[in-house]
Structure formats: structure tokens, C-alpha cells
Design an enzyme around this catalytic site. Structure first.
Site, short mmCIF file in Angstrom:
data_model
loop_
_atom_site.label_atom_id
_atom_site.label_comp_id
_atom_site.label_asym_id
_atom_site.label_seq_id
_atom_site.Cartn_x
_atom_site.Cartn_y
_atom_site.Cartn_z
N ASN A 14 40.32 71.07 67.51
CA ASN A 14 39.40 70.38 66.58
C ASN A 14 37.95 70.63 66.97
O ASN A 14 37.09 70.80 66.10
CB ASN A 14 39.71 68.88 66.54
CG ASN A 14 40.85 68.56 65.60
OD1 ASN A 14 40.72 68.67 64.39
ND2 ASN A 14 42.00 68.20 66.16
N ASN A 107 36.83 59.45 65.13
CA ASN A 107 38.05 59.90 65.80
C ASN A 107 38.95 60.54 64.75
O ASN A 107 38.91 60.17 63.58
CB ASN A 107 38.77 58.71 66.43
CG ASN A 107 40.05 59.12 67.14
OD1 ASN A 107 40.07 60.13 67.86
ND2 ASN A 107 41.13 58.38 66.95
N HIS A 109 43.03 61.19 63.99
CA HIS A 109 44.35 60.75 64.43
C HIS A 109 45.42 61.47 63.61
O HIS A 109 45.29 61.57 62.38
CB HIS A 109 44.48 59.22 64.25
CG HIS A 109 45.79 58.71 64.71
ND1 HIS A 109 46.11 58.57 66.05
CD2 HIS A 109 46.91 58.35 64.02
CE1 HIS A 109 47.34 58.12 66.16
NE2 HIS A 109 47.85 57.98 64.94
C1 GAR Z 1 45.12 66.43 67.53
O1 GAR Z 1 46.32 66.53 66.81
C2 GAR Z 1 44.52 65.04 67.36
O2 GAR Z 1 44.73 64.51 66.08
C3 GAR Z 1 45.29 64.26 68.38
O3 GAR Z 1 45.38 65.12 69.48
C4 GAR Z 1 45.38 66.47 69.03
C5 GAR Z 1 44.28 67.19 69.76
O4 GAR Z 1 44.33 68.55 69.48
N1 GAR Z 1 44.60 63.06 68.74
C6 GAR Z 1 45.22 61.94 69.05
O5 GAR Z 1 46.44 61.83 69.08
C7 GAR Z 1 44.31 60.78 69.39
N2 GAR Z 1 45.06 59.57 69.48
P1 GAR Z 1 43.11 69.49 69.84
O6 GAR Z 1 42.79 69.21 71.31
O7 GAR Z 1 43.63 70.86 69.64
O8 GAR Z 1 41.98 69.14 68.93
#
Ligand code: GAR
Length: 215
Positions: A14, A107, A109
Site C-alpha cells: 500500500n 487506516n 483495513h
Molecule cells: C493490507 O492488506 C492491509 O489492509 C492490512 O495489512 C495488509 C498490509 O499489506 N492491514 C491490516 O490488517 C490492519 N489491521 P501491505 O504491507 O502490502 O500494504
């Protein structure tokens, strides 16, 4: 140009989608600082590659959670950060940071909140047996994934989905709606009315970003 601060704990895809959106001109912003709680986070490599300053801040190096989040707020303020982006930051943010950035922390989610908050939103959705899940960008308050919702995108859940296959489908939408939510903030088009976030002057074509056609 809006100054962003990003907090990430891991892979940072992200974070990358935000960097790419800035590079392509979609976002008129600059990432002033990446803060990570994890010295192994791949997000650090992404910051290096894009010459974004980063700081590793581990909670165990602070006497308690409040001082940890106070220190983070200080780092962000020092660099003039206006909007804080949690991009896979796997911790519950505490009051000192929230108070320093009221309705200025976003954030993402991986579920359609208020369903499946907390960890493993995708696994929770598969195990529950819902037919539609998705992702949510929201402002951060003191609860766990409870803050006002800015944008959401839905994806179908198939009977043979695993946590991994669903996560992949959701992630593709995450990479679209997070830059979009940030863009709305930058353009001053988000109005928070208690629990509800009103998107001012929403354009019809933007609706496709947040409501992609279900396959
Ligand atoms: C993503 O899927 C995000 O939505 C989730 O972690 C992943 C991070 O991926 N976040 C959560 O679960 C927060 N509670 P990334 O490091 O590749 O962006």
C-alpha cells in the site's frame, strides 16, 4: 503539496501504491517520512529506493505505549507531516498520536467494516462464509478499526477461496481506494459529520473506484 507520513509494519505494497500515485501525478503530495516498528519490514527497501527518509521505531525501546506514540507524533510534526497514513501498521494507535492528528490519520483495513475488525480480516470473512467482502479506508479513532469510514470497495468471495486468494483480490482494490481517499483529503473534499464522512462534490466516474463492478 500535502506532506504525508506513512507508518508500515511489513511488505508495504500500500505504501508503494501511494508512492506510485505521487510519481504518476495522481496525488499532489510528498512522503516526508516512513516510520516502521519492524526493522525487517520490506517497506524500508521501498523507502530507500524512492529516497524517502525512514525511521525504525520499536515499541520495546520506550517505557510505555503512550511515550512510544508521543515520540512518533514528535517525529511526524518535526517534518511538517499533515496527514498520517497507516499502511499495514499492525498496531493499535494510542491517544498521544490521535490527539496530535485528530481526523488526520487514515487506516486501510482488509474487510468491509464494521465486519471483521482486528487481525486477519480476510481469514475471518472466509471462515464466516460471507459472499462479499472488501476493504475500508477510515479515519483512526481510539477504537480498533472503529473510526469514520471514508471509502470502501467490495469484492466477491467464492466458495473455494482461501485466505490467500481472497487477500489478493482485496489487495488489488486496496491499491485503488487508498490513493483515492488520500486524494479526497488533499482536495479538501472530506467533511466529517460525527460518524459519517461526506465526500463533497463527488463525481460519477469516481464512483467506479469505490464501487468496482463485482466480477
Ligand atoms: C493490507 O492488506 C492491509 O489492509 C492490512 O495489512 C495488509 C498490509 O499489506 N492491514 C491490516 O490488517 C490492519 N489491521 P501491505 O504491507 O502490502 O500494504
Amino acid at each position: 503539496m500535502t506532506r504525508l507520513g506513512v507508518l508500515a509494519s511489513g511488505r508495504g505494497s500500500n505504501f508503494q501504491s501511494i508512492i506510485d500515485s505521487i510519481d504518476s501525478g495522481y496525488l499532489y503530495a510528498k512522503v516526508e517520512l516512513l516510520i516502521t516498528d519492524n526493522p525487517e519490514a520490506f517497506a524500508i527497501e521501498r523507502a530507500r529506493k524512492s529516497r524517502i527518509p525512514f525511521k525504525i521505531m520499536e515499541p520495546s525501546h520506550y517505557p510505555d505505549r503512550d511515550s512510544y506514540y508521543r515520540a512518533i507524533a514528535e517525529e511526524l510534526k518535526k517534518r511538517g507531516v499533515e496527514l498520517v497514513i497507516l499502511a499495514g501498521f499492525m498496531r493499535v494507535v494510542k491517544k498521544p498520536l490521535i490527539d496530535a492528528y485528530p481526523m488526520r490519520i487514515m487506516n486501510i483495513h482488509p474487510a468491509l467494516l464494521p465486519s471483521f475488525p482486528g487481525l486477519h480480516g480476510q481469514r475471518q470473512a472466509v471462515e464466516y462464509g460471507v459472499k462479499i467482502s472488501g476493504c475500508t479506508v477510515h479515519f483512526v479513532d481510539e477504537g480498533v478499526d472503529t473510526g469514520p469510514i471514508i471509502v470502501q470497495a467490495a469484492v466477491p468471495v467464492y466458495h473455494d477461496d482461501t485466505e490467500e486468494s481472497l487477500s489478493e483480490r482485496i489487495l488489488m482494490e486496496e491499491h485503488k481506494i487508498y490513493p483515492y481517499a488520500i486524494k479526497l483529503f488533499i482536495e479538501g473534499r472530506l467533511k466529517v459529520d460525527d460518524r459519517r464522512v461526506i465526500i463533497l462534490d463527488q463525481k460519477r466516474e469516481e464512483d467506479k473506484i469505490i464501487n468496482p463492478p463485482l466480477e
